[in-house]
Design a protein around this motif. Structure first.
Motif, PDB file in Angstrom:
ATOM      1  N   LEU A  63       0.821  -1.204   0.000  1.00  0.00           N
ATOM      2  CA  LEU A  63       0.000   0.000   0.000  1.00  0.00           C
ATOM      3  C   LEU A  63       0.854   1.252   0.000  1.00  0.00           C
ATOM      4  O   LEU A  63       0.624   2.193  -0.768  1.00  0.00           O
ATOM      5  N   PHE A  64       1.883   1.284   0.857  1.00  0.00           N
ATOM      6  CA  PHE A  64       2.778   2.447   0.918  1.00  0.00           C
ATOM      7  C   PHE A  64       3.581   2.599  -0.378  1.00  0.00           C
ATOM      8  O   PHE A  64       3.846   3.725  -0.811  1.00  0.00           O
ATOM      9  N   SER A  65       3.966   1.493  -0.990  1.00  0.00           N
ATOM     10  CA  SER A  65       4.704   1.608  -2.248  1.00  0.00           C
ATOM     11  C   SER A  65       3.801   2.118  -3.384  1.00  0.00           C
ATOM     12  O   SER A  65       4.276   2.819  -4.287  1.00  0.00           O
ATOM     13  N   GLU A  66       2.524   1.826  -3.336  1.00  0.00           N
ATOM     14  CA  GLU A  66       1.610   2.355  -4.333  1.00  0.00           C
ATOM     15  C   GLU A  66       1.361   3.843  -4.117  1.00  0.00           C
ATOM     16  O   GLU A  66       1.289   4.617  -5.065  1.00  0.00           O
ATOM     17  N   ILE A  67       1.229   4.237  -2.855  1.00  0.00           N
ATOM     18  CA  ILE A  67       0.937   5.639  -2.551  1.00  0.00           C
ATOM     19  C   ILE A  67       2.163   6.526  -2.777  1.00  0.00           C
ATOM     20  O   ILE A  67       2.082   7.568  -3.438  1.00  0.00           O
ATOM     21  N   PHE A  68       3.306   6.152  -2.244  1.00  0.00           N
ATOM     22  CA  PHE A  68       4.487   7.014  -2.252  1.00  0.00           C
ATOM     23  C   PHE A  68       5.502   6.632  -3.335  1.00  0.00           C
ATOM     24  O   PHE A  68       6.522   7.284  -3.455  1.00  0.00           O
ATOM     25  N   GLY A  69       5.277   5.578  -4.057  1.00  0.00           N
ATOM     26  CA  GLY A  69       6.277   5.113  -4.995  1.00  0.00           C
ATOM     27  C   GLY A  69       6.148   5.598  -6.409  1.00  0.00           C
ATOM     28  O   GLY A  69       5.511   6.396  -6.926  1.00  0.00           O
TER      29      GLY A  69
END
Length: 69
Positions: A63-69
């Motif tokens: 989830l964090f890699s989709e949001i911030f990546g």
């Protein structure tokens, strides 16, 4: 006077009434349980929470890699 029943009668003598509250919770045969690990409890209380935590961490990482990546 008490009359004895004949053996060929086939009936058993009446048993005394046992109240359910006075009866033991387990049978006497249950005392011979072999000692050892209870793998069901190990799976429920150790492996399942561990797999749940791993799945939660992987989900949060994706989830964090989709949001911030």
């Amino acid at each position: 006077m008490y009359k004895r029943s004949k053996p060929e009668d086939g009936r058993e003598p009446p048993r005394p009434h046992v109240d359910e509250r006075d009866a033991p919770v387990w049978a006497d045969g249950d005392e011979d349980v072999t000692p050892g690990r209870n793998w069901t409890l190990i799976l429920i209380f150790a492996v399942v929470p561990l797999v749940t935590i791993i799945a939660l961490v992987l989900s949060l990482l994706s989830l964090f890699s989709e949001i911030f990546g």
